[in-house]
Design an enzyme around this catalytic site. Structure first.
Site, PDB file in Angstrom:
ATOM      1  N   ARG A 157       2.756   6.847   9.534  1.00  0.00           N
ATOM      2  CA  ARG A 157       2.284   5.465   9.555  1.00  0.00           C
ATOM      3  C   ARG A 157       1.697   5.191  10.941  1.00  0.00           C
ATOM      4  O   ARG A 157       2.058   5.838  11.923  1.00  0.00           O
ATOM      5  CB  ARG A 157       3.429   4.484   9.285  1.00  0.00           C
ATOM      6  CG  ARG A 157       4.093   4.633   7.925  1.00  0.00           C
ATOM      7  CD  ARG A 157       5.250   3.643   7.801  1.00  0.00           C
ATOM      8  NE  ARG A 157       5.885   3.675   6.490  1.00  0.00           N
ATOM      9  CZ  ARG A 157       6.959   4.406   6.192  1.00  0.00           C
ATOM     10  NH1 ARG A 157       7.522   5.162   7.140  1.00  0.00           N
ATOM     11  NH2 ARG A 157       7.476   4.384   4.981  1.00  0.00           N
ATOM     12  N   LYS A 181      10.170   2.777   9.145  1.00  0.00           N
ATOM     13  CA  LYS A 181      10.552   1.418   8.772  1.00  0.00           C
ATOM     14  C   LYS A 181      12.059   1.252   8.839  1.00  0.00           C
ATOM     15  O   LYS A 181      12.816   2.149   8.487  1.00  0.00           O
ATOM     16  CB  LYS A 181      10.053   1.111   7.354  1.00  0.00           C
ATOM     17  CG  LYS A 181       8.552   0.871   7.276  1.00  0.00           C
ATOM     18  CD  LYS A 181       8.155   0.416   5.882  1.00  0.00           C
ATOM     19  CE  LYS A 181       6.676   0.059   5.826  1.00  0.00           C
ATOM     20  NZ  LYS A 181       6.257  -0.384   4.481  1.00  0.00           N
ATOM     21  N   HIS A 250      -4.233   4.174   7.716  1.00  0.00           N
ATOM     22  CA  HIS A 250      -3.523   4.252   6.443  1.00  0.00           C
ATOM     23  C   HIS A 250      -4.247   5.181   5.464  1.00  0.00           C
ATOM     24  O   HIS A 250      -3.620   5.847   4.644  1.00  0.00           O
ATOM     25  CB  HIS A 250      -3.368   2.863   5.829  1.00  0.00           C
ATOM     26  CG  HIS A 250      -2.424   2.835   4.662  1.00  0.00           C
ATOM     27  ND1 HIS A 250      -1.135   3.301   4.738  1.00  0.00           N
ATOM     28  CD2 HIS A 250      -2.589   2.419   3.377  1.00  0.00           C
ATOM     29  CE1 HIS A 250      -0.544   3.155   3.566  1.00  0.00           C
ATOM     30  NE2 HIS A 250      -1.407   2.633   2.722  1.00  0.00           N
ATOM     31  N   ARG A 253      -3.128   8.659   6.152  1.00  0.00           N
ATOM     32  CA  ARG A 253      -1.775   8.884   5.596  1.00  0.00           C
ATOM     33  C   ARG A 253      -1.843   9.051   4.086  1.00  0.00           C
ATOM     34  O   ARG A 253      -1.196   9.926   3.516  1.00  0.00           O
ATOM     35  CB  ARG A 253      -0.871   7.708   5.979  1.00  0.00           C
ATOM     36  CG  ARG A 253       0.522   7.726   5.338  1.00  0.00           C
ATOM     37  CD  ARG A 253       1.349   6.602   5.949  1.00  0.00           C
ATOM     38  NE  ARG A 253       2.470   6.188   5.132  1.00  0.00           N
ATOM     39  CZ  ARG A 253       3.672   6.758   5.144  1.00  0.00           C
ATOM     40  NH1 ARG A 253       3.900   7.801   5.916  1.00  0.00           N
ATOM     41  NH2 ARG A 253       4.656   6.290   4.388  1.00  0.00           N
ATOM     42  N   HIS A 276       9.690   7.799   2.566  1.00  0.00           N
ATOM     43  CA  HIS A 276       9.957   6.772   1.559  1.00  0.00           C
ATOM     44  C   HIS A 276      11.417   6.846   1.130  1.00  0.00           C
ATOM     45  O   HIS A 276      11.922   7.923   0.801  1.00  0.00           O
ATOM     46  CB  HIS A 276       9.073   6.985   0.327  1.00  0.00           C
ATOM     47  CG  HIS A 276       7.648   6.584   0.548  1.00  0.00           C
ATOM     48  ND1 HIS A 276       6.617   7.005  -0.267  1.00  0.00           N
ATOM     49  CD2 HIS A 276       7.073   5.790   1.488  1.00  0.00           C
ATOM     50  CE1 HIS A 276       5.476   6.494   0.161  1.00  0.00           C
ATOM     51  NE2 HIS A 276       5.733   5.748   1.226  1.00  0.00           N
ATOM     52  N   TYR A 285       2.310   5.253  -4.602  1.00  0.00           N
ATOM     53  CA  TYR A 285       1.439   5.576  -3.482  1.00  0.00           C
ATOM     54  C   TYR A 285       0.461   6.691  -3.817  1.00  0.00           C
ATOM     55  O   TYR A 285      -0.650   6.747  -3.322  1.00  0.00           O
ATOM     56  CB  TYR A 285       2.316   6.017  -2.318  1.00  0.00           C
ATOM     57  CG  TYR A 285       1.690   5.938  -0.962  1.00  0.00           C
ATOM     58  CD1 TYR A 285       0.947   6.983  -0.448  1.00  0.00           C
ATOM     59  CD2 TYR A 285       1.868   4.813  -0.173  1.00  0.00           C
ATOM     60  CE1 TYR A 285       0.389   6.919   0.813  1.00  0.00           C
ATOM     61  CE2 TYR A 285       1.330   4.736   1.092  1.00  0.00           C
ATOM     62  CZ  TYR A 285       0.591   5.794   1.577  1.00  0.00           C
ATOM     63  OH  TYR A 285       0.046   5.715   2.831  1.00  0.00           O
TER      64      TYR A 285
END
Length: 312
Positions: A157, A181, A250, A253, A276, A285
């Site tokens: 990311r 995250k 993005h 990625r 994830h 995704y």
């Protein structure tokens, strides 16, 4: 108009609606378009409630509102239309509270599903190669290629890449410590072109970075490079390298995820590489649908097939 909307609503449901429509016309000053939308949505919901045996707006609680939202979803309503439906209902109940006909708004806590954000189209392998053929040897070009190689090579990311410190690199193990995250750490692979170009940048980095700066990638000012600066530089490289698609972090990625999945067919591995938490996120995704996953399961899992009974 559907047949069920032709039949009038019972007065106990219709009369408050009529007062609300007059209120919208005379006091709220909403556009005719919004008034028509509200009326259409409220009439539709009124008939649905009537069919379910509801004969007064005072009977409607949050469970009934969720039922109305679910009905809209089953009917294939777009998220934006469903949001309008719930907005009209909230406004109507606020009106009834204003008039002393209700004491609470049962639609306040019910929200429409978020609009699905379209995923960016990934670059094909040739476009990635075209983008990364940066042959300029000035330090900032080397830095930019190192960033792009790293983002595409490890599927990072933007925030993860910007936050990398020099000490997070492990050249011997070909690994990078990444904070994703929710401040969750993971180890990302670090080899090939990404490793080579980061090495080239490290030889030049000290000529830019402040002595106490920990960041791997720094700007001309010698401090950690900003998200906006990375986005700007990548977009500029896309134009300079004549890549047809708009280049964004993005998109690199997303291209990593798609190319890895196409090559490996290993959804779990791609999930781990992307950081994830849930495989459903990876499934969305990478444009996979459940049918594809079910087919892979049926073909691969040893207990996915029922044993056929031998013929007698």
């Amino acid at each position: 108009m559907k047949n069920d909307l032709v039949n009038p609503l019972p007065n106990a449901l219709q009369a408050p609606l009529n007062r609300f429509y007059e209120y919208l016309r005379s006091e709220k000053g909403l556009s005719l378009h919004t008034q028509r939308n509200y009326k259409q949505q409220l009439e539709t919901m009124g008939h649905h409630l009537c069919d379910l045996g509801v004969n007064s707006w005072s009977q409607v609680d949050a469970a009934w509102v969720r039922q109305l939202a679910s009905k809209g979803m089953r009917d294939g309503m777009k998220a934006s239309s469903l949001a309008t439906r719930l907005s009209s209902l909230r406004s109507f109940f606020d009106f009834l509270i204003l008039r002393g006909e209700l004491t609470a708004n049962p639609a306040k806590g019910v929200s429409a599903p978020r609009k699905k954000r379209p995923l960016p189209k990934n670059l094909d392998v040739d476009e990635v190669s075209q983008l990364l053929e940066v042959n300029e040897d000035d330090p900032l070009s080397i830095r930019d290629r190192a960033m792009m190689e790293l983002m595409y090579g490890a599927g990072l990311r933007l925030a993860e890449m910007v936050s990398i410190n020099v000490k997070d690199l492990n050249f011997g193990a070909e690994e990078i410590r990444v904070v994703g995250k929710g401040d969750k750490e993971r180890i990302a692979p670090f080899s090939g072109e990404a490793k080579e170009w980061v090495s080239k940048w490290l030889k030049l980095r000290n000529g830019f970075a402040h002595p106490d700066e920990k960041a791997l990638f720094v700007s001309k000012l010698g401090v950690r490079i900003s998200h906006r600066n990375v986005q700007k530089r990548m977009a500029e490289w896309g134009q300079k390298q004549a890549v047809a698609s708009h280049i964004s972090p993005h998109k690199l990625r997303h291209s990593f995820a798609t190319h890895m999945l196409e090559s490996s067919n290993n959804l779990r591995a791609v999930q781990e590489l992307l950081g994830h938490e849930n495989i459903s996120t990876t499934q969305i995704y990478t444009h996979l649908d459940f049918q594809h996953l079910a087919q892979a399961y049926d073909q691969a899992h040893p207990r996915a097939h029922k044993h056929k009974k031998p013929k007698e």
